[in-house]
Design a protein around this motif. Structure first.
Motif, short mmCIF file in Angstrom:
data_model
loop_
_atom_site.label_atom_id
_atom_site.label_comp_id
_atom_site.label_asym_id
_atom_site.label_seq_id
_atom_site.Cartn_x
_atom_site.Cartn_y
_atom_site.Cartn_z
N LYS A 33 0.86 -1.30 -0.16
CA LYS A 33 0.11 0.33 0.40
C LYS A 33 1.10 1.18 0.31
O LYS A 33 1.64 1.34 1.01
CB LYS A 33 -0.70 0.18 1.05
CG LYS A 33 -2.27 -1.20 1.21
CD LYS A 33 -3.26 -1.01 2.37
CE LYS A 33 -3.73 -2.60 2.61
NZ LYS A 33 -3.68 -3.28 1.91
N GLN A 35 1.50 5.03 0.45
CA GLN A 35 1.29 5.93 1.92
C GLN A 35 1.82 7.40 1.80
O GLN A 35 3.44 7.55 1.85
CB GLN A 35 1.69 5.57 3.22
CG GLN A 35 0.80 6.52 4.41
CD GLN A 35 -0.72 6.61 4.41
OE1 GLN A 35 -1.71 5.75 4.04
NE2 GLN A 35 -0.98 8.15 4.19
N SER A 55 6.48 9.89 -0.31
CA SER A 55 5.69 8.15 -0.60
C SER A 55 6.14 6.94 -0.41
O SER A 55 7.56 6.59 -0.44
CB SER A 55 5.41 8.47 -2.03
OG SER A 55 4.21 6.96 -1.93
#
Length: 140
Positions: A33, A35, A55
């Motif tokens: 994922k 973030q 990121s």
């Protein structure tokens, strides 16, 4: 099928490409994922006068942007921003930081903070220039 070049792609179309790529990555890296993370420097009026953002993917953090207003450079603000970001990243399980800059810009700055050069892309963005890639391990 039709292929068309555009110099003003829509956010939606870029998102479609990004989501497709992330789905492909998911096959190799389950539960991956992305973030976003950022740290801002604000003046007395709450205006942003500097910041760093990046990121996080799993245990890696790519620093996308670091900027400090010119009159605030050279007094430790950039270092303070990166230290804050690094601390927050460690708390989130990040083990490695990655950044790129152009030769003649901030290479020495990053090296002073423990980053090591890992490569150069010559003639980017123009002939006789270089994009420099650096990384830093957060594990001792």
């Amino acid at each position: 099928m039709q292929i068309k070049v555009t110099f003003q792609p829509s956010t939606k179309d870029i998102g479609t490409i990004y989501q497709g790529l992330m789905a492909l990555h998911e096959q190799q890296f389950p539960n991956l994922k992305e973030q976003s993370i950022a740290c801002f420097l604000r003046d007395k009026t709450a205006q942003v006068v500097g910041g760093v953002c990046g990121s996080q993917l799993a245990t890696s953090l790519y620093i996308q942007y670091l900027w400090v207003k010119p009159e605030l450079r050279g007094v430790g603000q950039g270092m303070a921003l990166l230290e804050q970001l690094e601390q927050a990243a460690k708390e989130r399980g990040v083990t490695h930081l990655f950044v790129d800059t152009f030769a003649g810009q901030a290479v020495g700055f990053y090296q002073k903070l423990g980053f090591a050069e890992t490569g150069r892309l010559r003639h980017f963005p123009v002939a006789n220039s270089e994009r420099v890639y650096l990384t830093k391990s957060l594990t001792s």
